[in-house]
Design a protein around this motif. Structure first.
Motif, PDB file in Angstrom:
ATOM      1  N   ASP A 227     -20.568  57.658 -12.342  1.00  0.00           N
ATOM      2  CA  ASP A 227     -20.594  56.528 -11.632  1.00  0.00           C
ATOM      3  C   ASP A 227     -19.301  55.536 -11.763  1.00  0.00           C
ATOM      4  OD1 ASP A 227     -20.802  55.766 -14.473  1.00  0.00           O
ATOM      5  OD2 ASP A 227     -22.571  54.489 -14.293  1.00  0.00           O
ATOM      6  N   GLY A 228     -18.293  56.148 -11.793  1.00  0.00           N
ATOM      7  CA  GLY A 228     -16.817  55.384 -12.150  1.00  0.00           C
ATOM      8  C   GLY A 228     -16.739  54.790 -13.290  1.00  0.00           C
ATOM      9  N   TRP A 229     -17.073  55.670 -14.489  1.00  0.00           N
ATOM     10  CA  TRP A 229     -17.092  54.982 -15.806  1.00  0.00           C
ATOM     11  C   TRP A 229     -17.720  53.667 -15.975  1.00  0.00           C
ATOM     12  CZ3 TRP A 229     -12.628  56.524 -13.010  1.00  0.00           C
ATOM     13  CH2 TRP A 229     -12.290  57.741 -13.323  1.00  0.00           C
ATOM     14  N   GLY A 230     -19.043  53.883 -15.712  1.00  0.00           N
ATOM     15  CA  GLY A 230     -20.007  52.578 -15.751  1.00  0.00           C
ATOM     16  C   GLY A 230     -19.948  51.537 -14.780  1.00  0.00           C
ATOM     17  N   GLY A 231     -19.502  52.160 -13.493  1.00  0.00           N
ATOM     18  CA  GLY A 231     -19.336  51.158 -12.320  1.00  0.00           C
ATOM     19  C   GLY A 231     -18.292  50.344 -12.262  1.00  0.00           C
ATOM     20  N   GLN A 232     -17.111  50.673 -13.048  1.00  0.00           N
ATOM     21  CA  GLN A 232     -15.866  50.078 -12.872  1.00  0.00           C
ATOM     22  C   GLN A 232     -14.878  50.251 -11.961  1.00  0.00           C
ATOM     23  OE1 GLN A 232     -13.816  49.590 -16.971  1.00  0.00           O
ATOM     24  NE2 GLN A 232     -15.014  51.341 -17.282  1.00  0.00           N
ATOM     25  N   PHE A 233     -15.207  51.647 -11.101  1.00  0.00           N
ATOM     26  CA  PHE A 233     -14.351  51.884 -10.195  1.00  0.00           C
ATOM     27  C   PHE A 233     -15.168  52.933  -8.946  1.00  0.00           C
ATOM     28  CE2 PHE A 233     -11.939  52.012 -14.017  1.00  0.00           C
ATOM     29  CZ  PHE A 233     -10.780  51.228 -13.704  1.00  0.00           C
ATOM     30  N   ALA A 234     -14.469  52.714  -7.947  1.00  0.00           N
ATOM     31  CA  ALA A 234     -15.235  53.483  -6.911  1.00  0.00           C
ATOM     32  C   ALA A 234     -15.422  55.182  -7.140  1.00  0.00           C
ATOM     33  CB  ALA A 234     -14.554  53.663  -5.643  1.00  0.00           C
ATOM     34  N   ALA A 235     -16.651  55.519  -6.773  1.00  0.00           N
ATOM     35  CA  ALA A 235     -17.060  56.967  -7.308  1.00  0.00           C
ATOM     36  C   ALA A 235     -17.875  57.812  -6.461  1.00  0.00           C
ATOM     37  CB  ALA A 235     -18.081  56.619  -8.878  1.00  0.00           C
ATOM     38  N   THR A 236     -17.979  57.266  -5.139  1.00  0.00           N
ATOM     39  CA  THR A 236     -19.033  57.995  -4.165  1.00  0.00           C
ATOM     40  C   THR A 236     -18.362  59.374  -4.062  1.00  0.00           C
ATOM     41  OG1 THR A 236     -19.515  56.151  -2.993  1.00  0.00           O
ATOM     42  CG2 THR A 236     -19.765  58.280  -1.997  1.00  0.00           C
ATOM     43  N   ARG A 237     -16.923  59.568  -4.007  1.00  0.00           N
ATOM     44  CA  ARG A 237     -16.343  60.929  -3.607  1.00  0.00           C
ATOM     45  C   ARG A 237     -16.321  61.771  -4.823  1.00  0.00           C
ATOM     46  NH1 ARG A 237     -11.620  58.923   0.241  1.00  0.00           N
ATOM     47  NH2 ARG A 237     -11.811  57.119  -1.165  1.00  0.00           N
ATOM     48  N   ASP A 238     -16.155  61.014  -6.062  1.00  0.00           N
ATOM     49  CA  ASP A 238     -15.983  61.701  -7.230  1.00  0.00           C
ATOM     50  C   ASP A 238     -17.409  62.115  -7.752  1.00  0.00           C
ATOM     51  OD1 ASP A 238     -13.350  61.978  -7.355  1.00  0.00           O
ATOM     52  OD2 ASP A 238     -12.975  60.385  -8.899  1.00  0.00           O
ATOM     53  N   ASP A 239     -18.382  61.429  -7.377  1.00  0.00           N
ATOM     54  CA  ASP A 239     -19.733  61.702  -7.838  1.00  0.00           C
ATOM     55  C   ASP A 239     -20.309  63.233  -6.954  1.00  0.00           C
ATOM     56  OD1 ASP A 239     -22.405  61.712  -9.208  1.00  0.00           O
ATOM     57  OD2 ASP A 239     -23.189  60.770  -7.376  1.00  0.00           O
ATOM     58  N   ALA A 240     -19.763  63.496  -5.806  1.00  0.00           N
ATOM     59  CA  ALA A 240     -19.783  64.550  -5.245  1.00  0.00           C
ATOM     60  C   ALA A 240     -18.885  65.519  -5.362  1.00  0.00           C
ATOM     61  CB  ALA A 240     -19.870  64.253  -3.749  1.00  0.00           C
ATOM     62  N   PHE A 241     -17.995  65.565  -6.257  1.00  0.00           N
ATOM     63  CA  PHE A 241     -16.901  66.430  -6.376  1.00  0.00           C
ATOM     64  C   PHE A 241     -16.981  67.640  -6.992  1.00  0.00           C
ATOM     65  CE2 PHE A 241     -13.256  67.792  -8.723  1.00  0.00           C
ATOM     66  CZ  PHE A 241     -12.117  68.003  -8.035  1.00  0.00           C
ATOM     67  N   THR A 242     -17.862  67.820  -8.010  1.00  0.00           N
ATOM     68  CA  THR A 242     -18.212  69.190  -8.478  1.00  0.00           C
ATOM     69  C   THR A 242     -18.834  70.015  -7.375  1.00  0.00           C
ATOM     70  OG1 THR A 242     -18.399  68.561 -10.771  1.00  0.00           O
ATOM     71  CG2 THR A 242     -19.790  70.319 -10.007  1.00  0.00           C
ATOM     72  N   ALA A 243     -19.808  69.601  -6.671  1.00  0.00           N
ATOM     73  CA  ALA A 243     -20.649  70.239  -5.504  1.00  0.00           C
ATOM     74  C   ALA A 243     -19.534  70.695  -4.430  1.00  0.00           C
ATOM     75  CB  ALA A 243     -21.754  69.441  -4.840  1.00  0.00           C
ATOM     76  N   ALA A 244     -18.610  69.840  -4.269  1.00  0.00           N
ATOM     77  CA  ALA A 244     -17.568  69.968  -3.169  1.00  0.00           C
ATOM     78  C   ALA A 244     -16.696  71.284  -3.630  1.00  0.00           C
ATOM     79  CB  ALA A 244     -16.841  68.698  -2.813  1.00  0.00           C
ATOM     80  N   VAL A 245     -16.216  71.139  -4.840  1.00  0.00           N
ATOM     81  CA  VAL A 245     -15.323  72.184  -5.334  1.00  0.00           C
ATOM     82  C   VAL A 245     -16.274  73.631  -5.250  1.00  0.00           C
ATOM     83  CG1 VAL A 245     -14.309  73.180  -7.257  1.00  0.00           C
ATOM     84  CG2 VAL A 245     -14.226  70.808  -6.756  1.00  0.00           C
ATOM     85  N   LEU A 246     -17.600  73.474  -5.849  1.00  0.00           N
ATOM     86  CA  LEU A 246     -18.217  74.833  -5.763  1.00  0.00           C
ATOM     87  C   LEU A 246     -18.392  75.343  -4.313  1.00  0.00           C
ATOM     88  CD1 LEU A 246     -19.757  76.584  -7.499  1.00  0.00           C
ATOM     89  CD2 LEU A 246     -21.985  75.268  -7.230  1.00  0.00           C
ATOM     90  N   ALA A 247     -18.488  74.435  -3.324  1.00  0.00           N
ATOM     91  CA  ALA A 247     -18.843  74.871  -1.920  1.00  0.00           C
ATOM     92  C   ALA A 247     -17.333  75.643  -1.214  1.00  0.00           C
ATOM     93  CB  ALA A 247     -18.993  73.517  -1.054  1.00  0.00           C
ATOM     94  N   THR A 248     -16.332  75.419  -1.935  1.00  0.00           N
ATOM     95  CA  THR A 248     -14.994  76.051  -1.527  1.00  0.00           C
ATOM     96  C   THR A 248     -15.255  77.646  -1.975  1.00  0.00           C
ATOM     97  OG1 THR A 248     -13.719  75.845  -3.410  1.00  0.00           O
ATOM     98  CG2 THR A 248     -13.747  73.952  -1.921  1.00  0.00           C
TER      99      THR A 248
END
Length: 343
Positions: A110-131
């Motif tokens: 969640d962007g280190w407790g909502g401090q920063f934008a995190a939408t793409r990073d929250d999906a990052f693990t799944a996106a890397v696995l999909a490669t």
């Protein structure tokens, strides 16, 4: 019976996952220097094992292809994966073995407790696995908020973390310590959760990630960030943390061996002058090497010697980390190991 384990960082690795700094993020006029630091890290790691480098877009791909330090690295694989920031330790997969079968854990980010934008990073693990570049292993999503930099394991049932990050700060406000420990034990296969209440680096915006403070370097040994200068603003907090570490015991009821790391001289942001969270605990362990941060400081040499003594069978390499610390991160923050599949 299910036997789950999160391997320690010194276990054999299949690859290291890195993320290329993207234009338009928070780097400002430090983008080129940050890219140089990640390129230097990637080049070192490629001498020892494969590296997966995530590029957010075509501009990132082009700048990777044009970077001289990355030219001709046969162990480097570039994958295009959307991301918000480069801190793969916190957004990449935490890999466990469940009955010797790999599972890629995807905790909520969640962007280190909502401090920063995190939408793409929250999906990052799944996106890397999909490669398809991570190899065999299923995705396992958890809605508990957890970053990889907030946990350390010794591979013998113990996990080290901080209360302020996981349960007494911006994350997981509705979960108490006992419930959080149960979640950690079940998800990561640990027996004991060691909670630290003290310890902080000024300028840290992770709310006390353990990988900036104290690191398992063997099943019975913890290297920790110390401070010998009684006039330094870190002194009281880090001294209290050292006392907490000294009170911990392992599965046999014995205290851990503690090894103190020096603290570099204060480094300040060139724009607004605030102190940056520079320290030597944020080193990275890989196959055959340990990559340590350097800050053009006299303490660099002492940190090198201490870490070399802890890892006599690995090469000790250094990367200038001043460009990364400007964005409150470091080498370990920027990398996530993918453990080797069990043979």
């Amino acid at each position: 019976m299910t036997t789950r384990i999160l391997p320690p960082e010194w276990a054999p690795q299949q690859a290291t996952l890195l993320v290329w700094p993207r234009d338009g993020a928070d780097w400002g006029n430090g983008l080129a220097a940050a890219r140089d630091a990640i390129a230097a890290l990637a080049a070192i790691l490629c001498e020892y094992q494969p590296v997966l480098l995530a590029a957010a877009d075509s501009e990132c791909r082009d700048s990777i292809a044009a970077h001289s330090a990355l030219a001709g690295l046969v162990a480097l694989t570039v994958v295009e994966v959307p991301n918000d920031d480069i801190w793969a330790r916190d957004t990449g997969p935490i890999t466990v073995f469940d009955n010797e079968v790999r599972r890629f854990l995807d905790f909520r980010f969640d962007g280190w407790g909502g401090q920063f934008a995190a939408t793409r990073d929250d999906a990052f693990t799944a996106a890397v696995l999909a490669t398809g570049t991570l190899g065999d292993g299923a995705l396992e999503r958890h809605e508990f908020t957890l970053e990889g930099g907030s946990i350390e394991v010794n591979g013998a049932g113990a996990l080290l973390t901080t209360e302020r990050c996981l349960i007494k700060g911006r994350r997981n406000e509705d979960i108490d310590r006992d419930s959080a420990a149960t979640l950690l034990r079940d998800a990561l296969g640990v027996d004991t959760v060691h909670w630290l209440a003290s310890g902080d680096l000024i300028g840290d915006d992770t709310d006390g990630h353990i990988d900036t403070l104290a690191r398992f370097v063997a099943t019975d040994t913890i290297a920790y960030q110390g401070c010998r200068d009684t006039d330094d603003a870190h002194y009281a907090s880090l001294a209290a943390m050292a006392e907490e570490l000294a009170a911990l015991t392992n599965a046999e009821g014995l205290p851990y061996r503690l090894v103190e790391l020096p603290l570099p001289s204060p480094i300040h942001d060139p724009d607004d002058g605030h102190r940056l969270p520079a320290g030597y605990a944020n080193f990275l362990i890989a196959n055959g090497c340990v990559v340590i941060p350097a800050f053009d400081d006299p303490a660099d040499k002492a940190a090198h010697e201490i870490i070399a003594a802890l890892f006599p069978d690995r090469d000790i390499r250094a990367v200038d980390s001043r460009a990364l610390i400007r964005q409150h991160g470091g080498l370990h923050c920027a990398a996530m190991q993918i453990p080797a599949e069990h043979s």
